[in-house]
Structure formats: structure tokens, C-alpha cells
Design an enzyme around this catalytic site. Structure first.
Site, short mmCIF file in Angstrom:
data_model
loop_
_atom_site.label_atom_id
_atom_site.label_comp_id
_atom_site.label_asym_id
_atom_site.label_seq_id
_atom_site.Cartn_x
_atom_site.Cartn_y
_atom_site.Cartn_z
N HIS A 153 44.90 31.42 35.92
CA HIS A 153 44.14 31.67 34.69
C HIS A 153 44.86 32.68 33.81
O HIS A 153 45.72 33.42 34.27
CB HIS A 153 42.71 32.12 34.97
CG HIS A 153 42.58 33.40 35.75
ND1 HIS A 153 42.49 33.43 37.13
CD2 HIS A 153 42.54 34.69 35.36
CE1 HIS A 153 42.39 34.68 37.53
NE2 HIS A 153 42.43 35.48 36.49
N HIS B 89 45.54 39.82 31.24
CA HIS B 89 46.48 39.54 32.34
C HIS B 89 46.68 38.04 32.53
O HIS B 89 45.92 37.22 32.03
CB HIS B 89 46.03 40.19 33.66
CG HIS B 89 44.73 39.69 34.23
ND1 HIS B 89 43.53 40.28 33.98
CD2 HIS B 89 44.47 38.65 35.07
CE1 HIS B 89 42.57 39.63 34.64
NE2 HIS B 89 43.11 38.63 35.31
N GLU C 177 48.30 39.27 37.87
CA GLU C 177 47.43 39.14 39.05
C GLU C 177 48.04 38.06 39.93
O GLU C 177 48.41 37.00 39.44
CB GLU C 177 46.02 38.75 38.61
CG GLU C 177 45.03 38.58 39.75
CD GLU C 177 43.62 38.22 39.26
OE1 GLU C 177 43.47 37.73 38.13
OE2 GLU C 177 42.67 38.45 40.03
CO CO Z 1 41.98 37.48 36.71
#
Ligand code: CO
Length: 134
Positions: free
Chosen positions: A7, A79, A130
Site C-alpha cells: 500500500h 509511507h 514499511e
Molecule cells: Co502502512
């Protein structure tokens, strides 16, 4: 090591207003608004054919995205999340490469119930990364 883009996270002041833009202007499918008190955020996910957009709104007084929104009051990309098969192996590789894992440096359970770590933007072209074990 890194796999699919899981994502892209966008920090916003109001996830419902942001979801409306994705739903009505861009014609996307969006999830319900979910509180993530352990992470200090409200989330709504936008489902795309090849990935997801994670809309984040601060929750509580110590939200980790509060500072970001202070610097980016209109919101902005917060992020990128990449998938990895083995989070411990990924952490070991990051340490060996001299990259900085934020916080305790150990994986914790992320917003999807899976182990995650965050890598410091200074080591990755100014982008918070991440890594999520899938
Ligand atoms: Co995230």
C-alpha cells in the site's frame, strides 16, 4: 528481498473527506473507517486493482502522524509499504546494510494484524518505508 507494493499511505486531516474524493471523484471502492488505537490513527483503505491506498487520520493526543500533518497541513504521502516473506530475515538484512529500523528496531503487529517494521527515510531517498510480512 522486497516483493509487491502492499500500500501507499497518505496522511490526511479527515479520512472520510479523503475517502469521498477517492470514491466520488476517482470512482474507487473504499472500506469503512476503522480506529487503530494501538497505532494512533483512523484508517480507511482504498482498494485498487493492483494495490491499496491507506488513508490515515490522527487518533488521540500522541498520534505518530500529528507532526507530519503539522508540516503538511493539506496532507501528503506518508509511507510506502513493501511486502516481505520473512520479517526477521528482512530486519537482519537491513541491519547488515546499515539501514535504520525505527522505534525499538523489532517487528510489531501492524494495522493489518501482520508483523511490520518501519525504515528511516534518511536511508531510502527521503521516503518512510514499511516492510510487512505477508
Ligand atoms: Co502502512
Amino acid at each position: 528481498m522486497i516483493g509487491r507494493l502492499n500500500h501507499v499511505a497518505i496522511a490526511v486531516q479527515d479520512v472520510e473527506a479523503a475517502a469521498k474524493i477517492y470514491q466520488e471523484t476517482l470512482g474507487a471502492t473504499v472500506s469503512e473507517k476503522v480506529a487503530q488505537p494501538d497505532h494512533g490513527v483512523w484508517t480507511i483503505f482504498v482498494e485498487l486493482p493492483n494495490t491499496k491506498i491507506e488513508l490515515l487520520e490522527p487518533l488521540g493526543d500522541n498520534s505518530p502522524i500529528a507532526g507530519f500533518l503539522k508540516n503538511n497541513p493539506k496532507g501528503g504521502m506518508h509511507h510506502l509499504c513493501y511486502e516481505v516473506e520473512d520479517i526477521e530475515a528482512a530486519c537482519a538484512q537491513m541491519r547488515a546494510q546499515g539501514a535504520t529500523i525505527t522505534g525499538t528496531g523489532e517487528p510489531r503487529i501492524g494495522a493489518h494484524g501482520k508483523p511490520v517494521v518501519f525504515l528511516h527515510p534518511k536511508d531510502f531517498c527521503g521516503t518512510l518505508i514499511e516492510l510487512e510480512q505477508v
